[in-house]
Design a protein around this motif. Structure first.
Motif, PDB file in Angstrom:
ATOM      1  N   LEU A 234      22.026  73.150  56.548  1.00 30.48           N
ATOM      2  CA  LEU A 234      21.991  74.742  56.964  1.00 30.48           C
ATOM      3  C   LEU A 234      21.263  74.928  58.305  1.00 30.48           C
ATOM      4  O   LEU A 234      19.909  74.954  58.287  1.00 30.48           O
ATOM      5  CB  LEU A 234      21.365  75.206  56.103  1.00 30.48           C
ATOM      6  CG  LEU A 234      21.284  76.841  55.641  1.00 30.48           C
ATOM      7  CD1 LEU A 234      22.726  77.329  55.594  1.00 30.48           C
ATOM      8  CD2 LEU A 234      20.543  77.060  54.397  1.00 30.48           C
ATOM      9  N   ILE A 313      29.493  74.681  52.524  1.00 32.38           N
ATOM     10  CA  ILE A 313      29.500  74.181  51.288  1.00 32.38           C
ATOM     11  C   ILE A 313      30.535  73.279  50.850  1.00 32.38           C
ATOM     12  O   ILE A 313      30.392  72.209  50.362  1.00 32.38           O
ATOM     13  CB  ILE A 313      29.110  75.195  50.211  1.00 32.38           C
ATOM     14  CG1 ILE A 313      27.917  76.070  50.616  1.00 32.38           C
ATOM     15  CG2 ILE A 313      29.001  74.755  48.759  1.00 32.38           C
ATOM     16  CD1 ILE A 313      27.681  77.379  49.698  1.00 32.38           C
ATOM     17  N   ASP A 321      33.825  77.901  51.844  1.00 37.46           N
ATOM     18  CA  ASP A 321      32.867  78.415  51.122  1.00 37.46           C
ATOM     19  C   ASP A 321      31.528  78.128  51.749  1.00 37.46           C
ATOM     20  O   ASP A 321      31.270  76.712  52.045  1.00 37.46           O
ATOM     21  CB  ASP A 321      32.750  77.702  49.730  1.00 37.46           C
ATOM     22  CG  ASP A 321      31.847  78.418  48.787  1.00 37.46           C
ATOM     23  OD1 ASP A 321      31.360  79.509  49.098  1.00 37.46           O
ATOM     24  OD2 ASP A 321      31.495  77.833  47.779  1.00 37.46           O
ATOM     25  N   CYS A 322      30.754  79.194  52.205  1.00 36.71           N
ATOM     26  CA  CYS A 322      29.824  78.587  53.264  1.00 36.71           C
ATOM     27  C   CYS A 322      28.578  79.472  52.991  1.00 36.71           C
ATOM     28  O   CYS A 322      28.609  80.491  52.249  1.00 36.71           O
ATOM     29  CB  CYS A 322      30.315  78.667  54.677  1.00 36.71           C
ATOM     30  SG  CYS A 322      31.128  80.364  55.044  1.00 36.71           S
ATOM     31  N   GLU A 323      27.301  79.031  53.560  1.00 33.88           N
ATOM     32  CA  GLU A 323      26.185  79.774  53.302  1.00 33.88           C
ATOM     33  C   GLU A 323      25.565  80.203  54.824  1.00 33.88           C
ATOM     34  O   GLU A 323      25.582  79.516  55.586  1.00 33.88           O
ATOM     35  CB  GLU A 323      25.214  78.779  52.680  1.00 33.88           C
ATOM     36  CG  GLU A 323      24.292  79.485  52.068  1.00 33.88           C
ATOM     37  CD  GLU A 323      24.087  79.491  50.513  1.00 33.88           C
ATOM     38  OE1 GLU A 323      24.255  80.614  49.861  1.00 33.88           O
ATOM     39  OE2 GLU A 323      24.045  78.356  49.986  1.00 33.88           O
ATOM     40  N   ILE A 325      22.041  82.039  56.209  1.00 36.24           N
ATOM     41  CA  ILE A 325      20.746  82.467  56.085  1.00 36.24           C
ATOM     42  C   ILE A 325      20.108  83.325  57.060  1.00 36.24           C
ATOM     43  O   ILE A 325      20.322  82.698  58.495  1.00 36.24           O
ATOM     44  CB  ILE A 325      19.770  81.315  55.708  1.00 36.24           C
ATOM     45  CG1 ILE A 325      19.989  80.590  54.451  1.00 36.24           C
ATOM     46  CG2 ILE A 325      18.098  81.856  55.811  1.00 36.24           C
ATOM     47  CD1 ILE A 325      19.289  81.014  53.271  1.00 36.24           C
ATOM     48  N   LEU A 336      19.937  85.916  51.864  1.00 32.93           N
ATOM     49  CA  LEU A 336      20.803  84.828  51.579  1.00 32.93           C
ATOM     50  C   LEU A 336      22.146  85.299  51.101  1.00 32.93           C
ATOM     51  O   LEU A 336      22.400  86.292  50.313  1.00 32.93           O
ATOM     52  CB  LEU A 336      20.193  84.301  50.408  1.00 32.93           C
ATOM     53  CG  LEU A 336      21.041  83.028  49.695  1.00 32.93           C
ATOM     54  CD1 LEU A 336      21.213  81.798  50.682  1.00 32.93           C
ATOM     55  CD2 LEU A 336      20.435  82.589  48.220  1.00 32.93           C
ATOM     56  N   ARG A 338      26.354  84.177  50.351  1.00 33.32           N
ATOM     57  CA  ARG A 338      27.379  83.180  50.132  1.00 33.32           C
ATOM     58  C   ARG A 338      28.631  83.833  50.609  1.00 33.32           C
ATOM     59  O   ARG A 338      29.219  85.032  50.120  1.00 33.32           O
ATOM     60  CB  ARG A 338      27.398  82.737  48.786  1.00 33.32           C
ATOM     61  CG  ARG A 338      28.240  81.745  48.471  1.00 33.32           C
ATOM     62  CD  ARG A 338      27.794  80.393  48.590  1.00 33.32           C
ATOM     63  NE  ARG A 338      28.573  79.395  47.736  1.00 33.32           N
ATOM     64  CZ  ARG A 338      28.553  78.832  46.684  1.00 33.32           C
ATOM     65  NH1 ARG A 338      27.170  79.193  45.821  1.00 33.32           N
ATOM     66  NH2 ARG A 338      29.269  77.949  46.115  1.00 33.32           N
ATOM     67  N   PHE A 370      17.556  78.137  45.212  1.00 35.56           N
ATOM     68  CA  PHE A 370      19.015  77.670  45.306  1.00 35.56           C
ATOM     69  C   PHE A 370      19.060  77.262  43.955  1.00 35.56           C
ATOM     70  O   PHE A 370      20.504  77.263  43.431  1.00 35.56           O
ATOM     71  CB  PHE A 370      18.964  76.674  46.225  1.00 35.56           C
ATOM     72  CG  PHE A 370      18.961  77.052  47.553  1.00 35.56           C
ATOM     73  CD1 PHE A 370      20.061  77.548  48.297  1.00 35.56           C
ATOM     74  CD2 PHE A 370      17.930  77.332  48.357  1.00 35.56           C
ATOM     75  CE1 PHE A 370      20.391  78.181  49.452  1.00 35.56           C
ATOM     76  CE2 PHE A 370      18.062  77.790  49.618  1.00 35.56           C
ATOM     77  CZ  PHE A 370      19.045  78.004  50.544  1.00 35.56           C
ATOM     78  N   LYS A 374      22.871  79.603  41.768  1.00 39.84           N
ATOM     79  CA  LYS A 374      24.292  78.944  42.061  1.00 39.84           C
ATOM     80  C   LYS A 374      25.388  79.525  41.726  1.00 39.84           C
ATOM     81  O   LYS A 374      26.542  79.247  42.265  1.00 39.84           O
ATOM     82  CB  LYS A 374      23.981  77.592  41.328  1.00 39.84           C
ATOM     83  CG  LYS A 374      22.964  76.616  42.192  1.00 39.84           C
ATOM     84  CD  LYS A 374      22.966  75.067  41.415  1.00 39.84           C
ATOM     85  CE  LYS A 374      21.846  74.244  42.390  1.00 39.84           C
ATOM     86  NZ  LYS A 374      21.759  73.083  41.401  1.00 39.84           N
TER      87      LYS A 374
END
Length: 375
Positions: A234, A313, A321-323, A325, A336, A338, A370, A374
């Protein structure tokens, strides 16, 4: 049909609210606390007439000078005139507003649920050498040297020195709600209308010095390593290539999903037509949903002083599927997000991104975060 109607109705209400806030900006306040302070001081009518600007020593309250700041039609600050405009410009920190406002707030006859002494203790505000009464001297004597430090990224310390000796220091946590004078309920009430007010135009971003680039192992592009957050996957790495004129530009190719998306999310400078459906998960576990341009969301965060970190992710069945920040170092919080992105849309840079947002999370809680969210 019913779900689509409810979503459209929610968006229409939020857009109308944003329009109202903008139309009434001359009398608007950045926080509920500032509105209460203005009312208590009986200066609401006067502040309603102010244009954008910094008004140093604009009025007197308790026979002490008060500074007012108006930005984009909103009153964003009211506080004792502790810092000169020059000191503000040099420090460039929300600490100036916080200390001035906090000193004024704690001296006002407003309704309190706790004593000032108890508030100082619970807020973690500590003094060395004196207390806020020292600010009376600073309002008349601007020759002190001011020093700002951040210890372990968790606490600010501001000191005033003269003749090489520290005369007074005040310390306090790097916590958004304390610094802004808000709480999580107010933060969540304001964030969606604020996103709607942001521009969707590509961010005015400047290419860094190419001397810092590194060649990738594939040899397809150059890499500018960035720092990372929580995990090395990340991070804020960026990717570049040479255009037809031999000049550096941001790398973007649909077959390179991570590199393309990271460049888009980190810089907000790549033109695109993505919409993003944001599902805001609130403190009480209720949810609000809006759909805006991706650029509006990214610009909102960058305008607030956030730094971006992005990672993937998983990728399965054509979906990434990603994150993401968004971290604000000065104010001590993260947003945060998602995100789910259809990989087939990368070629046209157009489609719908779905996202879940947890906003204004104190960075002191991240080590537990985290595991908690989830799902």
């Amino acid at each position: 049909m019913a779900d689509n109607f409810r979503k459209a109705h929610t968006i229409a209400i939020l857009m109308a609210l944003a329009a109202i806030l903008k139309a009434t900006a001359a009398g608007g306040y950045r926080t509920d606390l500032l509105a209460r302070m203005a009312a208590t001081m009986h200066i609401t009518a006067e502040l309603d007439t102010l244009r954008d600007g910094e008004y140093y020593r604009h009025i007197l309250y308790n026979n002490r000078p008060v500074t007012v700041i108006v930005k984009e039609g909103e009153v964003t600050h009211i506080g004792y005139s502790v810092f000169t405009p020059y000191t503000r410009s040099v420090m460039n920190s929300p600490v100036c507003n916080f200390l001035e406002r906090y000193a004024l707030e704690t001296s006002m006859p407003i309704k309190r649920e706790k004593s000032v002494e108890r508030q100082l203790e619970e807020d973690g505000v500590t003094f060395q050498g004196s207390d806020f009464r020292f600010f009376r001297l600073l309002e008349e004597d601007t020759t002190y040297t001011v020093r700002l430090e951040k210890t372990d990224r968790r606490r600010y310390m501001v000191s005033w020195e003269k003749d090489g000796q520290t005369q007074f220091s005040v310390g306090f946590p790097v916590e958004h709600d304390l610094l802004a004078g808000t709480n999580i309920i107010e933060n969540e009430r304001r964030i969606l209308p604020d996103i709607l007010r942001s521009s969707s135009e590509a961010w005015d971003w400047h290419l860094p010095d190419s001397a810092m680039y590194r060649t990738s192992w594939q040899g397809k592009y150059y890499v500018l390593p960035g720092d990372y957050y929580y995990t090395k996957d990340l991070n804020a790495d960026l990717y570049f290539e040479k255009d037809s004129r031999g000049e550096s530009c941001l790398f973007y190719h649909p077959n390179y999903v991570l590199e393309s998306l990271r460049n888009m999310m980190i810089t907000a400078a790549l033109e695109n037509s993505y919409d993003i459906q944001i599902r805001l998960v609130k403190y009480d576990f209720s949810q609000d949903t809006i759909t805006v341009k991706l650029g509006q969301w990214l610009n909102y965060c960058l305008e607030q002083g956030c730094r971006s970190y992005f990672g993937i992710i998983s990728m399965a069945e054509g979906t990434c599927d990603c994150e993401l920040i968004m971290r604000n170092f000065d104010m001590g919080y993260i947003h945060l997000m998602r995100m789910s992105i259809d990989i087939s849309t990368l070629g046209e840079r157009k489609g719908l991104i779905t996202a879940r947002l947890n906003s204004y999370i104190s960075t002191s809680r991240v080590k537990y975060l985290f595991d908690e969210i989830k799902t």
